[in-house]
Design an enzyme around this catalytic site. Sequence first.
Site, mmCIF file in Angstrom:
data_model
loop_
_atom_site.group_PDB
_atom_site.id
_atom_site.type_symbol
_atom_site.label_atom_id
_atom_site.label_comp_id
_atom_site.label_asym_id
_atom_site.label_seq_id
_atom_site.Cartn_x
_atom_site.Cartn_y
_atom_site.Cartn_z
ATOM 1 C CG HIS A 1 4.180 -1.534 -4.631
ATOM 2 N ND1 HIS A 1 3.019 -2.236 -4.813
ATOM 3 C CD2 HIS A 1 5.185 -2.407 -4.935
ATOM 4 C CE1 HIS A 1 3.293 -3.474 -5.210
ATOM 5 N NE2 HIS A 1 4.611 -3.599 -5.284
ATOM 6 C CB CYS B 1 13.093 16.239 -8.617
ATOM 7 S SG CYS B 1 13.524 17.235 -10.064
ATOM 8 C CB CYS C 1 11.861 19.927 -8.387
ATOM 9 S SG CYS C 1 13.279 19.835 -7.308
ATOM 10 C CG ASN D 1 -8.304 -11.988 0.146
ATOM 11 O OD1 ASN D 1 -9.431 -11.743 -0.261
ATOM 12 N ND2 ASN D 1 -7.223 -11.498 -0.427
ATOM 13 C CG ASN E 1 -1.934 -1.134 1.109
ATOM 14 O OD1 ASN E 1 -2.091 -1.729 0.043
ATOM 15 N ND2 ASN E 1 -2.595 -1.438 2.204
ATOM 16 C CD GLU F 1 -13.215 -11.774 -3.981
ATOM 17 O OE1 GLU F 1 -12.386 -11.941 -4.894
ATOM 18 O OE2 GLU F 1 -14.020 -10.835 -3.919
#
Length: 251
Positions: free
Chosen positions: A127, A135, A156, A221, A110, A223
Site C-alpha cells: 500500500h 506529484c 512539487c 492475531n 503497512n 482476535e
Amino acid sequence: MSEPTPTVDAAAVRAAAERLRAARRVLVVTGAGISAESGVPTFRGPGGLWRDFRPEELATPEAFERDPHLVWEWYDWRRQRLVPVRPNAAHEALVRLESAAPEMLIATQNVDGLHGVAGSRRVLELHGSIWTVRCVGCREARDDRRAPLPELPPRCACGGLLRPGVVWFGEALPQDVLYESFAAARQAEVVLVIGTSSVVYPAAALPETARAHGAFVIEVNPEATSLTAMADVSLRGTAVACVPALTGAAA
Ligand code: NAD
C-alpha cells in the site's frame, strides 16, 4: 473491566516454529497489528480515530480531489505521530528470521516503514509508504521525511500538487509489487500472517493463494479473523508475544 490477556498455546508455537525452521521460502504478510505495540493505532481497532472522520472517507482519490488540505492534514498528523515510533520485538524478530531463511519476503500492508527501519531487506510495501510524496502533475515520486510538512498541501517543484505515496481505497496496487508478492505466495512453503484483519483485498488473497499452492499457514492475531478457519496454526496472541517466540526457535 479490561479484556483478559489471551494465552498462547505453547505446543502450537513449537509446531509453527518447527515449520519455520525447516522452510527456505517463507512469505510473511503483515498488517497494522504488527505496529500496534509500537504505538501505531490500527484502523479498525479502538484508539484509531481522527476527529470525526473514518479512514475510508479520507483515504480516497475523491476525498483528495474534494479537499487536498483536509486529506493532507490527516496524513501530516499521522506522519508526526510516527516520528518517535520505533520498531518492536516482532519487527526485530523478522529481521532474524530473514537471516535464517534467505528466501523470505515480507509483504506488508503497512505504510509506516517500520520493517525497513528494523533492518528487514526484502520488503514489499503493498500500500505504498506514508514517507513518499508523488506529484499528481509530473508523477515524480520521492521520499520526504519532514514532519510536520512546512506547507499543506505540499507542492512539487513543477508546481503540481503532491499527494501521499500510498494506495487509497479504490486504487490499484502497484503492478510490480503485486506480481512479486503473488509469485512468492505461490512458491512459499510457509506463510506467516501477522496482525491483519484479512479484509482488505488483494492483500487478503496472499495467504489464500499460498495455501492453495500447498503452504503451511501460521496466523498471529489476538482476535479470530476470516483467515483463522484456513490457518494450520492460529496463535491467539499479540505480535510481540508470539513472533519472537516463533523465530527465536526458528533462528
Ligand atoms: P486492520 O486495522 O484492519 O486490522 C488490524 C488487525 O491487527 C486486527 O485483526 C487486530 O485484531 C490485529 N491486532 C491488533 N493488535 C495487535 C497486536 N498487538 N498484535 C497482532 N495483531 C494485532 O489492519 P490491516 O488488516 O492492516 O488493514 C488496514 C489498512 O490500513 C491497511 O491497508 C494499511 O495500509 C492501513 N493501516 C496501516 C497502518 C500502519 O502503517 N501501521 C496503520 C493503520 C492502518
